[in-house]
Structures are given as structure tokens and as C-alpha cells.
Design a protein around this motif. Structure first.
Motif, PDB file in Angstrom:
ATOM      1  N   ALA A  95       0.824  -1.212   0.000  1.00 55.83           N
ATOM      2  CA  ALA A  95       0.000   0.000   0.000  1.00 55.83           C
ATOM      3  C   ALA A  95       0.856   1.259   0.000  1.00 55.83           C
ATOM      4  N   LYS A  96       1.996   1.223   0.684  1.00 53.91           N
ATOM      5  CA  LYS A  96       2.884   2.388   0.760  1.00 53.91           C
ATOM      6  C   LYS A  96       3.828   2.499  -0.436  1.00 53.91           C
ATOM      7  N   GLY A  97       3.714   1.576  -1.390  1.00 56.39           N
ATOM      8  CA  GLY A  97       4.597   1.605  -2.549  1.00 56.39           C
ATOM      9  C   GLY A  97       6.010   1.166  -2.224  1.00 56.39           C
ATOM     10  N   GLN A  98       6.188   0.492  -1.094  1.00 55.54           N
ATOM     11  CA  GLN A  98       7.523   0.024  -0.688  1.00 55.54           C
ATOM     12  C   GLN A  98       7.850  -1.337  -1.296  1.00 55.54           C
ATOM     13  N   LEU A  99       6.888  -1.938  -1.948  1.00 57.42           N
ATOM     14  CA  LEU A  99       7.081  -3.147  -2.748  1.00 57.42           C
ATOM     15  C   LEU A  99       6.406  -2.905  -4.087  1.00 57.42           C
ATOM     16  N   SER A 100       6.958  -3.486  -5.138  1.00 52.02           N
ATOM     17  CA  SER A 100       6.500  -3.166  -6.485  1.00 52.02           C
ATOM     18  C   SER A 100       5.372  -4.077  -6.945  1.00 52.02           C
ATOM     19  N   PRO A 101       4.657  -3.680  -8.015  1.00 52.23           N
ATOM     20  CA  PRO A 101       3.664  -4.566  -8.622  1.00 52.23           C
ATOM     21  C   PRO A 101       4.266  -5.885  -9.085  1.00 52.23           C
ATOM     22  N   PHE A 102       5.559  -5.892  -9.418  1.00 56.54           N
ATOM     23  CA  PHE A 102       6.248  -7.135  -9.772  1.00 56.54           C
ATOM     24  C   PHE A 102       6.118  -8.142  -8.631  1.00 56.54           C
ATOM     25  N   VAL A 103       6.347  -7.682  -7.406  1.00 56.15           N
ATOM     26  CA  VAL A 103       6.221  -8.544  -6.227  1.00 56.15           C
ATOM     27  C   VAL A 103       4.770  -8.957  -6.036  1.00 56.15           C
ATOM     28  N   CYS A 104       3.851  -8.031  -6.280  1.00 54.58           N
ATOM     29  CA  CYS A 104       2.425  -8.318  -6.123  1.00 54.58           C
ATOM     30  C   CYS A 104       1.996  -9.433  -7.081  1.00 54.58           C
ATOM     31  N   ASP A 105       2.437  -9.352  -8.341  1.00 55.27           N
ATOM     32  CA  ASP A 105       2.099 -10.386  -9.321  1.00 55.27           C
ATOM     33  C   ASP A 105       2.698 -11.734  -8.943  1.00 55.27           C
ATOM     34  N   ALA A 106       3.936 -11.719  -8.477  1.00 54.63           N
ATOM     35  CA  ALA A 106       4.575 -12.968  -8.072  1.00 54.63           C
ATOM     36  C   ALA A 106       3.841 -13.597  -6.888  1.00 54.63           C
ATOM     37  N   LEU A 107       3.350 -12.763  -5.984  1.00 54.71           N
ATOM     38  CA  LEU A 107       2.618 -13.250  -4.815  1.00 54.71           C
ATOM     39  C   LEU A 107       1.276 -13.862  -5.191  1.00 54.71           C
ATOM     40  N   SER A 108       0.523 -13.150  -6.023  1.00 53.64           N
ATOM     41  CA  SER A 108      -0.861 -13.548  -6.272  1.00 53.64           C
ATOM     42  C   SER A 108      -1.043 -14.471  -7.462  1.00 53.64           C
ATOM     43  N   LEU A 109      -0.178 -14.345  -8.476  1.00 52.06           N
ATOM     44  CA  LEU A 109      -0.354 -15.105  -9.714  1.00 52.06           C
ATOM     45  C   LEU A 109       0.776 -16.083 -10.006  1.00 52.06           C
ATOM     46  N   ARG A 110       1.878 -15.961  -9.224  1.00 50.15           N
ATOM     47  CA  ARG A 110       3.081 -16.742  -9.529  1.00 50.15           C
ATOM     48  C   ARG A 110       3.497 -16.524 -10.999  1.00 50.15           C
ATOM     49  N   ARG A 111       3.299 -15.289 -11.441  1.00 47.89           N
ATOM     50  CA  ARG A 111       3.675 -14.926 -12.805  1.00 47.89           C
ATOM     51  C   ARG A 111       4.091 -13.466 -12.844  1.00 47.89           C
TER      52      ARG A 111
ATOM     53  N   CYS B  95      19.558  -5.345 -13.763  1.00 50.44           N
ATOM     54  CA  CYS B  95      20.178  -5.758 -12.503  1.00 50.44           C
ATOM     55  C   CYS B  95      19.817  -4.785 -11.387  1.00 50.44           C
ATOM     56  N   LEU B  96      19.851  -3.486 -11.694  1.00 52.88           N
ATOM     57  CA  LEU B  96      19.500  -2.487 -10.686  1.00 52.88           C
ATOM     58  C   LEU B  96      18.043  -2.640 -10.258  1.00 52.88           C
ATOM     59  N   GLN B  97      17.150  -2.860 -11.231  1.00 52.87           N
ATOM     60  CA  GLN B  97      15.729  -3.011 -10.904  1.00 52.87           C
ATOM     61  C   GLN B  97      15.507  -4.174  -9.943  1.00 52.87           C
ATOM     62  N   MET B  98      16.073  -5.338 -10.254  1.00 44.79           N
ATOM     63  CA  MET B  98      15.842  -6.505  -9.401  1.00 44.79           C
ATOM     64  C   MET B  98      16.620  -6.416  -8.089  1.00 44.79           C
ATOM     65  N   GLY B  99      17.782  -5.803  -8.110  1.00 45.50           N
ATOM     66  CA  GLY B  99      18.506  -5.560  -6.866  1.00 45.50           C
ATOM     67  C   GLY B  99      17.722  -4.614  -5.967  1.00 45.50           C
ATOM     68  N   PHE B 100      17.105  -3.623  -6.579  1.00 49.26           N
ATOM     69  CA  PHE B 100      16.253  -2.654  -5.870  1.00 49.26           C
ATOM     70  C   PHE B 100      15.059  -3.374  -5.242  1.00 49.26           C
ATOM     71  N   TYR B 101      14.397  -4.243  -6.009  1.00 51.41           N
ATOM     72  CA  TYR B 101      13.232  -4.971  -5.501  1.00 51.41           C
ATOM     73  C   TYR B 101      13.622  -5.941  -4.383  1.00 51.41           C
ATOM     74  N   LEU B 102      14.744  -6.625  -4.543  1.00 50.84           N
ATOM     75  CA  LEU B 102      15.188  -7.555  -3.506  1.00 50.84           C
ATOM     76  C   LEU B 102      15.536  -6.799  -2.224  1.00 50.84           C
ATOM     77  N   ASN B 103      16.195  -5.670  -2.371  1.00 50.08           N
ATOM     78  CA  ASN B 103      16.528  -4.846  -1.211  1.00 50.08           C
ATOM     79  C   ASN B 103      15.257  -4.391  -0.487  1.00 50.08           C
ATOM     80  N   GLN B 104      14.228  -4.020  -1.250  1.00 49.66           N
ATOM     81  CA  GLN B 104      12.956  -3.626  -0.643  1.00 49.66           C
ATOM     82  C   GLN B 104      12.315  -4.792   0.101  1.00 49.66           C
TER      83      GLN B 104
ATOM     84  N   VAL C 177      15.934 -15.589  -6.300  1.00 50.31           N
ATOM     85  CA  VAL C 177      15.966 -15.365  -4.847  1.00 50.31           C
ATOM     86  C   VAL C 177      14.693 -14.655  -4.397  1.00 50.31           C
ATOM     87  N   ILE C 178      14.244 -13.671  -5.178  1.00 48.52           N
ATOM     88  CA  ILE C 178      12.977 -13.002  -4.852  1.00 48.52           C
ATOM     89  C   ILE C 178      11.845 -14.027  -4.805  1.00 48.52           C
TER      90      ILE C 178
END
Length: 674
Positions: free
Chosen positions: A335-351, A548-557, A376-377
Motif C-alpha cells: 500500500a505504501k509503494g515500498q514493494l513493487s507490482p512485480f512482487v504483487c504479481d509474483a505473490l498472487s499469480l506466480r507470474r 540488474c539495478l531493478q531486481m537488486g532494488f526490488y530484492l533490497n525492498q 531469490v525473490i
């Protein structure tokens, strides 16, 4: 969502459907997705070189400054992941294909609009810096925006044609008619306002024989939106004779819109209209199609989500996230935008969907290089929900959970199955990840990025994650990467840090001696026209770095930022980095470019030697020295481009005026900067 051709139709008839407004002293709900698209594409920012994030940040600042001058309080609402029902998948795939074609066109100097990879992250960082109220929905935000706007009785700012269908109390303002760059003043006052045009659903319906507003969702579903695209609808339209003799695509779409609205205006209610629609079908198809169309009307009903709770209380309930059983800290971070829609899709759709950049289409997707980070994500997310985990347990499988990735293959898309990384037990429960110690979370991040913590000790705090990511990139990259590519990236970071000191001075740091002269020098490099023909190898290398920066950024989040989150605005400017790459590949040296600012030289040297210390010297330097002794360097260069280069050639292999450098040559060159 979106109804094809509707927005251009109503804008072509703006005098009939829009009301002129003088916006001041009001709340406004902003469709964040539409806004950052419009700001980027309308600001004449470069589209071919991976993103000029500093220029985008500047125009975003100016937009919100205009709102502030008019005492307009913005509430930005961002889309989250894809709809959990996945009914929009075909549309998403079509758009992914279209983006590949646009990227290809841009790479050849053609036209097209394509957002840079990290634009959403930059936009959120700007919102945070300016203290703009914003929320990220769990999935698509349209219904949530409509519900919030009606709750507060305030207008919506968007370009989404679905808002012509929603029954909004205060209407919606089109971004096309929102004149935030041309503030006006009320007579006899010093009060500014923004001239705007507001769509009136009442005027729209009255134009079509005072049509019942409840029929508009039927129109949207029949006309075809992102969720409904039934071939059977074409059969219906052909029998209704909505087509015209116009040859243009726009003309045909507008004729269909006009014909359908006039036809619907003869009915009193949605049920009556749907009964008359399905009668054109075979008897066996009528019930199924009617049920599908009726269910689709729900997309235009008020949402159960109460976003006002988030803005007033700091949290809100998402039925989708709750039904999935996601941990509370994950729901709040989304909700705070501290995780990306990429993570949201992986959580809910595994895609997930890996979007194409302006890259070399003859090479594998630039996202391939960041695959191990994504694994790793996925490993952290695979045990995210009791509801999803029960499905895995019921199969009795002990294999890592599979995630589907939609990515570019040549000039098309394909779905690739990727298995989550198998992680130590302590990282396998997402619900407890937030209580793990900082050291454990940092260890996983650094191990994934293939860098030891000591390498980052001399690096400034704001650049620790980018340098760690660059270390990973150096050990994973494929292609014709040269020393000057690395130099250009690092010098771009140095320029960004100095620009930040100059434009955002604080009490702890004072601008370095020569910083202003230094930055002005590099702005000239940026302003100079880059070569007309894109250097595909250089573009692909920098695209790989951004992946690499995008996924490193998401993993760090996801690991709750064990390394400070970098300000992307000052990290990468595509035209600058590409321009520097050209300069360094031709005749310039880093020493010449950095000599005007001793502090910049020192920072560059820290960054460069941090990278060099992360590369296994016995692999890098021994191989390069042996190649330097060969008598036919051209043949050596050709062979290198055909194989995985990795870090062994990046820091030692260069085709500019320095020639092939041994480790001693590199040390001599870079020691001048210390």
C-alpha cells in the motif's frame, strides 16, 4: 482498463461533453499511472537511451508546485499488480508485444512512446520527497479511484476512458485539458487557478436521447475493454450494421461508438439491453455470453475498498490480499509503494512480466542477466500465503515452486518457467522476514549480488546498493562490454551525486570545490546530440545494468532495505551515460574529464576500485595479460564478442585509445585519480 477509441471520441466533441473549470482550493484524486506517462511523454525527454530520470524528476516537481500554488491537495492512486482473476492476461500480452515493436522502432530512430524501466520507482521517490499523499492498490485502481472520489465528492485527473463510464459526482478532468503549465489568476485577487476541462456524464447521456447512465457499463462491455474482447461481439455488430464507409481506423471506431450509444439509448435498463444483444446469437450461445457480459458489468460498480482509510488512518483493507492470507507487513508495504507490482504479481499469480527496453533485439532479453536475483525473490515469496501454500502441499511436490515469466524472445514474447531458489530455512517464511536481524537480511542480499560487505565499506552510503548491483552485473553480463562502459556508468553516478549536492544542499554536506564547473561540463556532454545511429551493443549493456539495478532494488525492498535505497534520479541519466561512453571510446580519458573537481576524482576512484576489488583478480588479470601478449589483437577481440564475457573482460578489455590493458596498465591509469 480502457474502451478503445472512446477517449479520442469524447475529446473530438469536447464542447459537447466537457465543462470548463477553474480549479483551486480542492482535493483531487490523481490516476498516478496516467500522470507519470503523460509527464514523461509530453516533456520532450529522450526515449532511446534508457531514461533521463533527472529531467523527469524536474518536470514532476513543477507539476506538483503548480498544484500547491493553487491550493489543490493531490491524492495519487497507483495501480498495483494484475487482476487476480487474470482475465486481462491476453491484453497484457498484446501490450507486451506492442512494446517490443515500439522499442525496436525507437532503436532504429523511429517513433514511439516507451517508458524507461525504472520510471515508476523514480515517480514514487519524488512523491515521497515532496510529501505527496499516495497509495498503491493491490491490483488495478480504477474502481478504487472512483469510489474514493465519490466519497470525497472531488474530481479525478486521468486519461483513462473508463472514467467516462463511471458515475462520478464531480466528474473527471482530462490530462489533455489540464493546463497546469498555464496558471491563471482570478480577477481582483492574487489567487491562482488551473484552467481545466471536466467531463460531464450527464451531458454525455443527454446527448444520446437522455440515455440511462446505468447503460454506460453495457456500452463499455459491448464496445470492448481490456477485460472483454469476445470474437462473438463482432458477429453482433455486423448484424446491427454499425459499420460505416470511413476508411480510417479512428473513423471506424468512432462510428461504432456512435452507433452503439444511439442503439442503447432506446432501452430503459441493462437487462433489457443484454436480452436484445444475445438474440443475435445462436440459441446455444446466448446464456453463456449473457452471463459473461453481465459479470463484466461488475467492473464498473463501486469498490469495497476504502482508500480513505489509508489516507486518514495509515492502512486499509484489501479483500484480495486478505483472501490470499498475505502477511500484514507485506500488505502495508504494498500500500505504501515500498514493494513493487512485480512482487504483487509474483505473490498472487506466480507470474511476472519482464518489460522490454530499447535494446539489441538480436541478443537475448536484457533481463536474462538478472535471473539469479529474481530466483531469490521468488524463493522469498514462495511461502507467502497459507492459501497458496496449501495448493503446493496438496501436490506433494518437494520441488521449488515454479514461477512463469513473460519476456522477450527475439521480437515476440514467450512464457518461461523459472523455479524459485532454495533458500536456508530462516528465509522461507515471508511472514517472519520482517523480524529477521539486519545482518541476516544484508547477508542474503550481498550473497545474491556476489559481493562481500568489505567491498562496500569505503563507498558512500547512497551508492552502496548501486555499486553492489554493478559488482553483480560485472560478474554476470554478456556482450561487448568495454572499460569505457563501466567508466561512463561510474562517472554518471559521480555527476549525479554532485548535482544532488548543488540542487538539494543540506547542513551536513557542502558542495565540493569545482562541483558547479564540473557539472556544467557534463551537462554539455548531455546536451550535445548523440550520434544518430544507436550503438546497439552499448544500449544493450546499459539495459542489462538497469535490469540488474531493478531486481537488486526490488530484492533490497523485500528484505526491508538492509542497504539504503538509492535516489534513482541522481543515479542514471541515459543521454549522459551514452554520451560519456561515446567520448571515452573515442579520445577522452577519465582523468581529463574529472580534473576540474578533486572531490569528483576521489569519489570516482573509490567507486572504481570498489568494483575492481570485487572481481576475482586471478581470473580477470591473468587472462587479460595473456591476451595482451598476442600479436593479433583484432582476432582476439572478435573471439571475445562471441562468448560470455563476464567480469573477466569488462575491466581489462577495451577498444579505445588505451588499447588492451594489463592489470598494471589499469592501476597506472586509475592511480592518477587518487
Amino acid at each position: 482498463m480502457g474502451i478503445r477509441g472512446l477517449m479520442s471520441y469524447v475529446e473530438d466533441h469536447s464542447s459537447q461533453f466537457f465543462i470548463d473549470l477553474k480549479l483551486r482550493d480542492t482535493k483531487i484524486i490523481i490516476d498516478g499511472y496516467a500522470l507519470f506517462h503523460r509527464l514523461y511523454f509530453d516533456s520532450n525527454v529522450d526515449l532511446r537511451h534508457g531514461g533521463d530520470y533527472d529531467s523527469f524528476t524536474d518536470i514532476t516537481h513543477r507539476f506538483f508546485e503548480s498544484l500547491s500554488a493553487c491550493k489543490i491537495h493531490p491524492y495519487v492512486v497507483l495501480d498495483g499488480g494484475c487482476d487476480i482473476s487474470d482475465k486481462k492476461l491476453l491484453t497484457l500480452k498484446d501490450r507486451a508485444r506492442e512494446k517490443i515493436q515500439v522499442a525496436y522502432s525507437l532503436s532504429l530512430g523511429g517513433r514511439g512512446n516507451l517508458l524507461p524501466l525504472l520510471i515508476r520507482e523514480v515517480f514514487i521517490q519524488v512523491l515521497n520527497k515532496l510529501h505527496i499523499d499516495f497509495v498503491q492498490c493491490f491490483s488495478e485502481a480504477d474502481r478504487d479511484i472512483m469510489t474514493l472520489a465519490n466519497h470525497w465528492n472531488c474530481p479525478v485527473l486521468t486519461m483513462d476512458s473508463d472514467f467516462c463510464i463511471f458515475d462520478l459526482k464531480a466528474g473527471f478532468c482530462s490530462l489533455n485539458g489540464f493546463q497546469w503549465k498555464n496558471l491563471a489568476v482570478f480577477k481582483d485577487t492574487f489567487h491562482y487557478y488551473i484552467p481545466a476541462r471536466c467531463f460531464s456524464v450527464d451531458k454525455f447521456c443527454s446527448h444520446f436521447n437522455n440515455m440511462n447512465k446505468a447503460l454506460l457499463p453495457v456500452f463499455a462491455v459491448l464496445c470492448g475493454n481490456d477485460y472483454i474482447n469476445l470474437p462473438v461481439l463482432e458477429t453482433i455488430f455486423s448484424r446491427m450494421s454499425f459499420s460505416s464507409g470511413t476508411s480510417s481506423t479512428k473513423g471506424r471506431k468512432h462510428q461504432r461508438i456512435l452507433g452503439l450509444l444511439n442503439w442503447l439509448s432506446h432501452f430503459d435498463a441493462p437487462s433489457e439491453a443484454l436480452d436484445n444483444v444475445v438474440k443475435y446469437l445462436k440459441m446455444n450461445d446466448r446464456e453463456a455470453v449473457r452471463d459473461l457480459l453481465w459479470a463484466s458489468l461488475e467492473e464498473y460498480q463501486p469498490s469495497p475498498v476504502k482508500l480513505q482509510d489509508f489516507f486518514q488512518l495509515g492502512a486499509y483493507v484489501s479483500p484480495c490480499a486478505t483472501n490470499l492470507g498475505l502477511p500484514e507487513w507485506i500488505q502495508l508495504a504494498l500500500a505504501k509503494g515500498q514493494l513493487s507490482p512485480f512482487v504483487c504479481d509474483a505473490l498472487s499469480l506466480r507470474r511476472t512480466i519482464l518489460y522490454t527496453q530499447v535494446e539489441n533485439m538480436q541478443c537475448p532479453s536484457a533481463h536474462v542477466v538478472s535471473l539469479s536475483i529474481r530466483k531469490v525473490i521468488y524463493g522469498l515469496l514462495q511461502n507467502s500465503s497459507p492459501n497458496l501454500n496449501n495448493v503446493s502441499r496438496s501436490t506433494g511436490s518437494k520441488q521449488p515452486v515454479a514461477f512463469s515469466e513473460i519476456e522477450r524472445i527475439d521480437k515476440n514474447i514467450a512464457t518461461v518457467v523459472t523455479h524459485a531458489a532454495k533458500l536456508p530455512e530462516e528465509y522461507r517464511e515471508l511472514g517472519r522476514l520482517n523480524v529477521l536481524s539486519l545482518s541476516k537480511r544484508k547477508n542474503l542480499l550481498l550473497e545474491t549480488l556476489k559481493v562481500k560487505e568489505g567491498v562496500l565499506d569505503p563507498i558512500p552510503v547512497s551508492l552502496k546498493l548501486p555499486i553492489a548491483v554493478t559488482c553483480f552485473w560485472l560478474q554476470s553480463i554478456e556482450g561487448q562490454a568495454k572499460l569505457y562502459h563501466v567508466q561512463a556508468l561510474l562517472m554518471g553516478m559521480v555527476v549525479g551525486q554532485l548535482q544532488k549536492m548543488i540542487s538539494e544542499p543540506d547542513h551536513e554536506e557542502s558542495p565540493m570545490d569545482g562541483a558547479k564547473l564540473f557539472c556544467d561540463q557534463f551537462l554539455k556532454v548531455k546536451e550535445n546530440k548523440l550520434q544518430r545511429k544507436l550503438d546497439f551493443d552499448t544500449a544493450h549493456v546499459f539495459c542489462q545494468w538497469q535490469c540488474c539495478l531493478q531486481m537488486g532494488f526490488y530484492l533490497n525492498q523485500l528484505l526491508l532495505t538492509p542497504l539504503p535505497e538509492p535516489n534513482i534520479t541522481w543515479l542514471y541519466s541515459g543521454t549522459l551515460v551514452h554520451g560519456l561512453s561515446q567520448e571515452l571510446s573515442a579520445s577522452s580519458s577519465t582523468e581529463n574529464l574529472l580534473r576540474v573537481c578533486p572531490g569528483a576524482k576521489q569519489l570516482y576512484s573509490q567507486l572504481f576500485h570498489g568494483l575492481k576489488s570485487a572481481v576475482p583478480s586471478e581470473r580477470l588479470f591473468q587472462r587479460e595479460k595473456s591476451k595482451a601478449r598476442r600479436k593479433k589483437p583484432k582476432k582476439t577481440n572478435t573471439n571475445l564478442t562471441k562468448h560470455r564475457v563476464g567480469t573477466r573482460s569488462l575491466l581489462g578489455h577495451v577498444s579505445n585509445r588505451f588499447g588492451l590493458l594489463s592489470v598494471e596498465d589499469l592501476d597506472d591509469q586509475e592511480s592518477k585519480l587518487e
